[in-house]
Enzyme design. Structure first.
Site, PDB file in Angstrom:
ATOM      1  N   TYR A  99       0.806  -1.221   0.000  1.00  0.00           N
ATOM      2  CA  TYR A  99       0.000   0.000   0.000  1.00  0.00           C
ATOM      3  C   TYR A  99       0.840   1.272   0.000  1.00  0.00           C
ATOM      4  O   TYR A  99       0.933   1.962  -1.005  1.00  0.00           O
ATOM      5  CB  TYR A  99      -0.956  -0.021   1.203  1.00  0.00           C
ATOM      6  N   PRO A 112     -10.910   0.461  -3.539  1.00  0.00           N
ATOM      7  CA  PRO A 112     -12.200  -0.059  -4.005  1.00  0.00           C
ATOM      8  C   PRO A 112     -13.315   0.974  -3.854  1.00  0.00           C
ATOM      9  O   PRO A 112     -13.185   1.969  -3.136  1.00  0.00           O
ATOM     10  CB  PRO A 112     -12.465  -1.260  -3.071  1.00  0.00           C
ATOM     11  N   LYS A 412     -26.540 -23.723  -0.467  1.00  0.00           N
ATOM     12  CA  LYS A 412     -26.453 -24.476   0.793  1.00  0.00           C
ATOM     13  C   LYS A 412     -27.401 -25.672   0.796  1.00  0.00           C
ATOM     14  O   LYS A 412     -27.103 -26.696   1.413  1.00  0.00           O
ATOM     15  CB  LYS A 412     -26.770 -23.559   1.966  1.00  0.00           C
ATOM     16  N   SER A 417     -20.465 -25.255  -0.393  1.00  0.00           N
ATOM     17  CA  SER A 417     -20.030 -23.944   0.099  1.00  0.00           C
ATOM     18  C   SER A 417     -20.353 -22.863  -0.928  1.00  0.00           C
ATOM     19  O   SER A 417     -19.880 -22.944  -2.073  1.00  0.00           O
ATOM     20  CB  SER A 417     -18.519 -23.964   0.350  1.00  0.00           C
ATOM     21  N   THR A 454      -4.184 -10.182   5.156  1.00  0.00           N
ATOM     22  CA  THR A 454      -4.806 -11.168   4.257  1.00  0.00           C
ATOM     23  C   THR A 454      -3.805 -12.231   3.837  1.00  0.00           C
ATOM     24  O   THR A 454      -2.594 -12.069   3.981  1.00  0.00           O
ATOM     25  CB  THR A 454      -5.335 -10.493   2.981  1.00  0.00           C
ATOM     26  N   GLN A 546     -15.068 -11.943  -1.847  1.00  0.00           N
ATOM     27  CA  GLN A 546     -16.440 -11.883  -1.347  1.00  0.00           C
ATOM     28  C   GLN A 546     -16.510 -10.779  -0.303  1.00  0.00           C
ATOM     29  O   GLN A 546     -15.765 -10.802   0.682  1.00  0.00           O
ATOM     30  CB  GLN A 546     -16.846 -13.213  -0.706  1.00  0.00           C
TER      31      GLN A 546
END
Length: 611
Positions: A99, A112, A412, A417, A454, A546
């Site tokens: 970053y 984002p 589900k 998943s 992450t 996600q």
């Protein structure tokens, strides 16, 4: 809890930028995986990406790298020692290299955007009231965070790091040569509002307490009236590459009162951008969501709203009279989940309060206009920045849509998943469009560890490509039952890879740590990092995340390589909101084609799962 306070700012170049302590339960340190396990997972991830000769060459390099007393083993021991002496072995390195030391423009490449549900502002007053509620909602949220009463989130029975929630409001990325710096203000009473490229400082809390929403609505109306004539787009300078912005920033702060203006921006809680409506012509080729994605990422262009931004601020909410509500966030302080939670809180608050506020003739706080002084050199800098941003904005190919056929409930119901299902669908779509496997990066959160960020889920596997091949094949001898078997195997393999990554047992961060340890010790870069296995497997042609919202909102971002795709999605019980991106300058990619094939693949996969 509101009180009249002075600004208290902290300059940091570390991962911990707040004095708040939000974790009720202690968290373990981020682990360092076993070196042989990392090597094994690394080689497995390369199987679908390399030809036989390439793989054999890489395999020999890897085995040589991890041998006892060889370079990989020595670096691993040094990394273990570093981990013993610090809170998190990766965090400072990662903050700098991913970053603050990143020198490309933050727009599209790093920051984002969030697109909220379309609003219906029937008159200007509706927007003023909406903005007033938004401001109060963010202040209420900030008050809640500062109180320390936020509940510890859990993954099953494992506590997650809550510190990122204290890192977004009041934070600013300050441009500096070589590597930027984060500036965090723990307590502040003002926000910045940008309207028609004009900057205003609006104090929300005074000696009498927090300003009422009736008064705030009047303040917004007054700001819009005071900014009817367009100002010079000084804010557009923040969207240029970081080295150029450092030079322009240094020129800017030496003129007049500009240094104090920027200090007011840095120490604000957040920025509210009151955008112009976009011309109807921009919707000729793209749907509303896709156009809004560009608006929140870049301002759309220099002729509309690209100057109505200050991209260094962590949180910028965006509203326009044509019904857009969104956000851009500067990525340095934290990942996306706290941003999504904040955005959902704001929309929920507004929905609850919407009909309870009206503008009237009561006294209200008038915002302070913050005037930038510029000279001929900065005039030219603004023109250059405008050209850079227009070029980047025009090149960005967004295709956003809502997949209405099913959502997480149905996935589900067939005992699969949802995340793995959607990720495998993306790989099949890529394979069908390009005839080769994607180098697929999926974000895994490491929030179960202290001060962690992450890990990369290397989502492409031999199993996923075996499934992709049969899905795009015209071989009618392959039964649906066989396809289903391969699909389930691919999904289960992905889930296993993802679970390892979330547990800190991934590949990329460990290899990154070894590489950084070599750099810190002045050791020549090991051959493993120059090998095609490493260079090819870190050139991510598909990046995905996600980001769940409770509202009908979704996040978007640009690709990370010129010939790549970005794909962010909000999976909800009965639908999936998806944002696909690529660059128009690459003749081989098309966001529209990718999105269309992804829809088709999702449809076909759920049919297989129902057999």
């Amino acid at each position: 809890m509101y009180k009249y306070v002075r600004n208290i700012s902290i300059n940091v170049h570390t991962a911990a930028i707040t004095k708040l302590q939000l974790n009720k339960q202690p968290l373990p340190k981020q682990p360092i995986p076993n070196l042989k396990n990392t090597a094994e997972r690394y080689l497995r991830s390369l199987k679908p990406l390399l030809n036989e000769n390439e793989y054999n060459t890489t395999q020999k390099l890897v085995f040589e790298f991890i041998k006892d007393e060889n370079i990989g083993s020595k670096l691993h021991k040094k990394l273990l020692k570093k981990s013993e002496s610090c809170d998190n072995w990766m965090s400072d390195w990662w903050l700098d290299t991913a970053y603050l030391g990143y020198r490309a423009p933050v727009i599209v490449n790093s920051s984002p955007g969030t697109i909220g549900p379309q609003m219906d502002f029937k008159c200007p007053n509706d927007l003023h009231v909406f903005a007033a509620h938004l401001i109060r909602a963010v202040f209420d949220y900030n008050d809640f965070i500062k109180s320390g009463n936020i509940k510890q989130e859990m993954s099953d029975d494992v506590p997650l790091d809550m510190q990122p929630y204290g890192m977004i409001l009041g934070t600013h990325r300050q441009p500096n040569k070589g590597s930027d710096q984060l500036v965090h203000t723990e307590e502040t009473n003002h926000i910045i509002i940008i309207s028609n490229n004009h900057f205003f400082k609006l104090c929300i809390v005074n000696e009498l307490g927090v300003v009422s929403e009736n008064k705030l609505a009047n303040s917004i109306e007054d700001i819009i009236k005071c900014s009817s004539v367009e100002a010079k787009p000084v804010g557009i300078l923040t969207g240029n590459d970081r080295d150029t912005w450092v030079e322009d920033h240094n020129l800017l702060i030496e003129l007049g009162n500009n240094r104090n203006v920027i200090k007011d921006i840095e120490s604000s809680l957040f920025i509210l951008c009151l955008d112009k409506s976009l011309p109807k012509a921009v919707y000729k080729e793209k749907n509303t969501a896709s156009v809004r994605a560009v608006q929140c990422l870049t301002g759309f262009n220099s002729y509309t709203n690209s100057g109505n931004r200050w991209h260094d601020k962590t949180v910028q909410f965006i509203i326009s009279p044509d019904g857009f509500v969104g956000m851009e966030y500067e990525h340095s302080p934290c990942e996306a989940i706290p941003i999504a939670v904040l955005f959902d809180h704001v929309l929920k608050y507004i929905d609850f309060k919407r009909n309870n506020t009206k503008c009237n003739n009561i006294d209200f706080p008038r915002a302070e206009r913050l005037n930038f002084e510029i000279n001929s050199v900065l005039e030219q800098a603004i023109k250059k920045a405008s050209h850079t941003i227009d070029k980047l904005s025009q090149d960005l190919d967004m295709e956003c849509f809502t997949f209405n056929e099913f959502g997480t409930n149905e996935i589900k119901s067939i005992k699969l998943s949802p995340d793995s299902f959607i990720q495998i669908a993306m790989q099949v779509a890529f394979y069908k469009l390009h005839g080769k496997p994607p180098v697929h990066y999926e974000t895994a959160t490491l929030r179960r560890f202290r001060n962690a960020r992450t890990e990369c889920i290397r989502s492409t596997s031999t199993e996923s490509i075996d499934f992709a091949i049969v899905m795009v094949s015209n071989n009618f001898n392959i039964s649906k039952e066989k396809k289903k078997e391969l699909m389930i195997r691919a999904i289960h393999t992905h889930k296993q890879i993802a679970n390892k990554a979330i547990m800190g047992e991934g590949v990329d961060r460990h290899l990154y740590g070894l590489k950084m340890m070599a750099k810190c010790d002045g050791i020549e870069l090991p051959q493993l990092y120059k090998d095609i296995g490493y260079t090819k497997s870190t050139h991510f042609t598909l990046t995905s995340s996600q980001v769940p919202y409770k509202s009908a909102s979704f996040m978007c971002y640009g690709p990370v390589v010129p010939e790549g795709y970005g794909c962010c999605y909000n999976p909800r019980p009965t639908d999936i909101l998806i944002a696909c991106s690529s660059f128009k300058s690459c003749a081989d990619t098309s966001s529209k084609k990718f999105a269309n094939i992804l829809e088709e693949v999702l449809h076909n996969m759920i049919k297989l799962g129902s057999i």
